[in-house]
Design an enzyme around this catalytic site. Structure first.
Site, mmCIF file in Angstrom:
data_model
loop_
_atom_site.group_PDB
_atom_site.id
_atom_site.type_symbol
_atom_site.label_atom_id
_atom_site.label_comp_id
_atom_site.label_asym_id
_atom_site.label_seq_id
_atom_site.Cartn_x
_atom_site.Cartn_y
_atom_site.Cartn_z
ATOM 1 C CD GLU A 1 -3.246 0.623 1.635
ATOM 2 O OE1 GLU A 1 -3.618 -0.691 2.276
ATOM 3 O OE2 GLU A 1 -4.233 1.348 1.442
ATOM 4 C CD GLU B 1 -4.859 -0.326 8.785
ATOM 5 O OE1 GLU B 1 -3.404 -1.653 9.113
ATOM 6 O OE2 GLU B 1 -5.372 0.144 7.837
HETATM 7 C C1 RAM Z 1 -6.199 2.583 4.925
HETATM 8 C C2 RAM Z 1 -5.612 3.422 4.528
HETATM 9 C C3 RAM Z 1 -5.476 4.634 5.472
HETATM 10 C C4 RAM Z 1 -7.005 4.957 5.042
HETATM 11 C C5 RAM Z 1 -7.611 4.238 4.579
HETATM 12 C C6 RAM Z 1 -9.272 4.622 4.118
HETATM 13 O O1 RAM Z 1 -6.537 1.499 3.325
HETATM 14 O O2 RAM Z 1 -4.255 2.431 4.629
HETATM 15 O O3 RAM Z 1 -4.769 4.475 6.378
HETATM 16 O O4 RAM Z 1 -7.336 6.291 5.245
HETATM 17 O O5 RAM Z 1 -7.701 3.103 4.572
#
Ligand code: RAM
Length: 903
Positions: free
Chosen positions: A492, A756
């Site tokens: 990502e 996260e």
């Molecule tokens: C995930 C990303 C990010 C977020 C989006 C909506 O894939 O890691 O942190 O902003 O989603």
């Protein structure tokens, strides 16, 4: 090498300018403007000291080209006001500042201009001539299994050009960039320390070139320029979609470089990339940001970038033209290795296979020492952030990112391997195939990130809070790699806009991020759609989504936050058209002012727990915020009519918000923490509902046993809003909490970065949803700004810019008995330290020259407050304003102050 800590200030007895910058960079070599902004900071221990006047003089070859004259201004920046500067030229700038007593202090530094005029470029794009290469296989459909995926990328290539210099060298600079990633050599030595150049920008519109000083590396006679060229963001893997993951911008890497040598007699030699360069493959067999790197030491090329080397078997490079229309001078700090972390633990698993622990989750790579390997021995390095319960590497969360490096030994007593064009997000590395016994001394973790100057420091009496701050800092370091990314490990690593805007206030306390985000805003502006929407990720790539609430609003929030933090209104001038078009886009689709239409992906309060904040509430709150900031920006840059119009729009959205979402008891629709936080933080509630909303917010927290439910959007506001409305202890409870979900929970389970998701790993379920489970994501670390702003107590007044009007309001509470912070404002350093001991509260404060501060001294007895042992009323330079809310409020100007009070 820096270790990314706050450096000391000059400690002169009087007003002293330091940290002189040009275009906000320290002694840059290739600025892209002929009217640069010059700036400096000030230090002085003298109370009330300030810059009364300054004078800037610019010189070129000892000839003065501009004299600002003495200007009786307090500001610490000035735009070059003489004739436009010349391309490709070195300048010296001298600064004099005069203090209030008339004493003058001087400082000076240098900078150089880049290449201003297209005709000054002689360089042409060169690449490997694939047409005549019998081994080149065109890229195929990328659905093949992981192990073979690497076949779709071509091997990195080595380029060189040998040339003669007939005369001594007075000055030599290389201007270089790549479609891909490059590293330069000159006469056998590496040029500069930058990593992952040219960095990531939206290459369709903007490609940065870098400038290097190679004066010391060149000489009369034969010289060689060399380059290694890899794929990087240009043609390597970025993001998650395995079908479109590589070749985002182009299929083949290409190099562009121009060496400009000035001789003592005034003549100039230019050596530029063209078909006279030769190239071939070498030991670097494969390099990709996501997949990793392969290096075969048996294929080393010897002194390939030195004079006297036999390059007869190298092939001429292919010349692919000279379209330089996207070139811009690099405007932000480069990526550098900023710290080496020795391995802390080596765990043998099978013969030759080890798991190594760096003790810290980083973005970077490993430097491996290999002892006693046989020619052809192959060592594999796999990277991961966590371990499985059986002690093996956890890599499922990397998705399709291989994050695997290979080293093939040429044999011999000692060899070193360190990748060049890849970066992994990891704490653990599995080393397989290692000959002999691996020890901690053989493995070093090398952290790399954009080398934004460190701007802040925070520490307090509580180890858990210090660990949290450390995790937040490492989250920033691991994710500010050329662009602000969401994560550094999985497939990502994209510039998600909400993550960036939410974390920016925290980031700015920790590092000077003006050029970093300024550059990123350049990519944001070019990515705006014709209709006015902003893509979810900047640089724009992969996701087709754009215009998402709280994400796209980065278009207004980031420029405004930069302006308030650094006082550079140029940011607003540049951003204004984008800001306005963004707000108009939402407005047009939602004439009733409730943002329901065109919400794109609408992630809501992303990754919140247990509740779902109403999406229209969140969107409309952000709509109001963006309109407000657009109005504010218009006012700063002198567009009064627009300021009025967007100000009115903001008022109307606010009214619509209340009408639509707030009931008679002040409940915001959905009754979630984030709903209240947004309404309060963005000032959407009329007075009569404000306290009610606070009450509902607190009630929700209490009902849940003082537990949070916030996601990315809400979490930044939680502690600041609670503290602002008098619920300091509740804010501290959340800060100290180590039950699920909380920051402390991750720390209790060994986190060294911000996760996260709150449930990244839990006692009940182990690892969280594998599809999206990064352990280095800074968004939930946006509480950092509260630590600096409220715990250390370093903030600025609401209408202040560049921290000229400081608010020093430490809010002691929780388990803390002391806290201290320092922060480099654009003018100079502010620092605080407070402590509670034996019933006495002490507060030491240093205010930079030119700033004023409102100091709130918390006390149960306003009469007890002393400054430097004197009663406040009698003390020079301290003006007592009020005693309110269990605090005595004073106004001070620059200098050191030491307050004591009954706690
Ligand atoms: C995930 C990303 C990010 C977020 C989006 C909506 O894939 O890691 O942190 O902003 O989603």
């Amino acid at each position: 090498m820096t270790t990314w800590v706050l450096t000391d200030q000059p400690s002169a007895p009087a007003l002293t300018p330091y940290d002189l910058r040009c275009e906000h960079l320290v002694a840059p070599l290739g600025i892209g403007t002929d009217r640069p902004r010059l700036s400096w900071r000030l230090a002085s221990p003298v109370r009330g000291d300030r810059q009364d006047a300054f004078r800037v003089r610019l010189q070129r070859d000892d000839v003065q080209v501009w004299d600002s004259g003495w200007r009786t201004e307090e500001q610490t920046y000035v735009d070059h006001g003489g004739a436009p500067l010349t391309s490709l030229t070195d300048y010296v700038w001298r600064l004099e500042v005069r203090d209030a007593a008339g004493k003058v202090c001087e400082a000076s530094t240098t900078f150089a201009t880049g290449i201003f005029h297209p005709e000054e470029w002689q360089a042409r794009w060169i690449e490997h001539d694939y047409d005549t290469d019998p081994y080149f296989e065109p890229p195929v459909d990328r659905k093949e299994p992981r192990s073979e995926r690497s076949a779709t990328l071509a091997a990195p290539r080595y380029y060189r050009r040998s040339f003669e210099l007939a005369k001594p060298v007075a000055r030599a600079r290389v201007y270089a960039t790549a479609h891909g990633l490059y590293q330069l050599n000159a006469n056998g030595q590496r040029v500069g320390m930058d990593e992952l150049t040219p960095g990531w920008t939206d290459y369709r519109y903007r490609l940065a070139y870098q400038t290097y000083d190679v004066g010391d590396l060149l000489r009369e006679g034969e010289n060689v320029l060399g380059a290694v060229l890899g794929e990087g963001w240009w043609s390597g893997y970025v993001g998650w979609d395995t079908r479109s993951q590589a070749h985002h911008y182009g299929k083949k890497p290409q190099l562009l470089a121009q060496l400009v040598v000035d001789h003592a007699d005034g003549s100039r030699t230019v050596i530029a990339t063209d078909s006279r360069w030769v190239e071939r493959t070498g030991p670097l067999r494969f390099a990709d940001l996501l997949m990793g790197e392969s290096y075969d030491a048996r294929l080393e090329l010897g002194d390939w970038s030195s004079p006297g080397y036999d390059a007869t078997d190298w092939a001429p490079a292919g010349d692919v033209g000279a379209d330089l229309s996207t070139l811009v001078a690099a405007s932000a700090e480069p990526v550098r290795v900023t710290e080496d972390l020795p391995a802390v633990k080596v765990e043998p698993r099978d013969p030759g296979r080890y798991i190594v622990d760096l003790g810290q989750n980083i973005a970077g790579r490993v430097r491996l020492r290999v002892r006693g390997a046989q020619n052809g021995d192959r060592i594999r390095l796999r990277h991961g952030e966590m371990l499985e319960s059986d002690g093996e590497l956890y890599t499922a969360n990397l998705r399709t990112a291989d994050a695997t490096d290979y080293f093939v030994s040429a044999g011999g007593a000692e060899e070193y391997f360190e990748p060049m064009f890849t970066v992994h997000g990891f704490r653990y590395v599995e080393i397989d195939g290692y000959p002999g016994e691996l020890t901690t001394a053989d493995v070093t973790g090398r952290a790399l990130h954009s080398n934004t100057p460190v701007a802040g420091r925070f520490e307090c009496s509580d180890a858990g809070v210090n660990q949290l701050l450390s995790n937040i800092r490492w989250g920033q370091r691991g994710n500010f790699v050329s662009v602000p990314t969401d994560c550094p490990q999985r497939d990502e690593r994209l510039g998600w806009t909400a993550d960036a805007q939410i974390f920016l206030p925290t980031a700015a306390y920790q590092a000077d991020v003006l050029t970093f985000f300024g550059n990123w805003l350049g990519d944001l502006a070019v990515a705006q759609t014709d209709e006015g929407a902003i893509p979810d990720v900047i640089p724009h790539l992969i996701t087709g989504r754009h215009g998402t609430p709280a994400w796209a609003d980065a278009a207004t929030i980031v420029p405004w936050t930069l302006y308030r933090t650094y006082g550079d209104e140029r940011v607003l001038r540049q951003a204004w058209p984008t800001m306005r078009r963004w707000v108009d886009y939402v407005h047009q689709a939602n004439p009733d002012l409730i943002w329901r239409n065109r919400t794109s992906g609408h992630y809501g309060d992303w990754l919140q727990v247990g509740v779902r904040t109403d999406r229209d509430v969140l969107a409309t709150a952000y709509f109001a915020r963006s309109a407000e900031l657009t109005a504010a920006a218009a006012r700063v840059i002198g567009l009064d009519d627009e300021a009025t119009a967007y100000g009115e729009l903001r008022e109307r959205i606010g009214a619509a918000f209340v009408r639509e979402f707030v009931d008679a008891e002040g409940k915001v629709r959905g009754d979630t923490q984030t709903g209240y936080l947004l309404a309060l933080a963005f000032g959407l509630l009329p007075d009569e509902f404000e306290q009610a909303a606070v009450k509902h917010l607190v009630a929700d927290l209490e009902r849940r046993g003082r537990s949070l439910t916030t996601g990315f959007a809400g979490v930044a506001l939680l502690c600041p809003i609670l503290a602002k409305y008098g619920h300091v202890e509740l804010a501290y409870d959340l800060l100290h909490d180590d039950r699920y979900p909380s920051w402390g929970y991750s720390i209790r389970h060994g986190a060294t970065t911000i996760w996260e998701r709150w449930d990244g790993w839990t006692e009940e379920n182990g690892f969280g949803p594998v599809a999206m489970n990064s352990f280095n994501h800074y968004s939930l670390g946006s509480v950092g700004a509260w630590l600096y702003g409220d715990v250390a107590g370093i903030d600025q007044a609401e209408d202040s810019v560049a921290f000229r009007e400081l608010v020093i309001r430490p809010r002691p509470g929780g388990r803390l008995t002391w806290a201290e912070g320092a922060y480099d404002t654009p003018t100079g350093r502010v620092s605080t330290r407070w402590e509670i001991a034996d019933g006495t509260f002490t507060l030491d404060v240093v205010i930079p020259p030119g700033a004023t501060a409102t100091v709130h001294v918390p006390t149960s007895d306003a009469e007890s407050v002393r400054e430097s042992r004197q009663s406040v009323a009698e003390q020079d330079g301290v003006e007592q304003l009020e005693s309110a809310d269990r605090a005595l409020v004073c106004r001070v100007s620059s200098g050191r102050y030491s307050f004591t009070a009954q706690a």
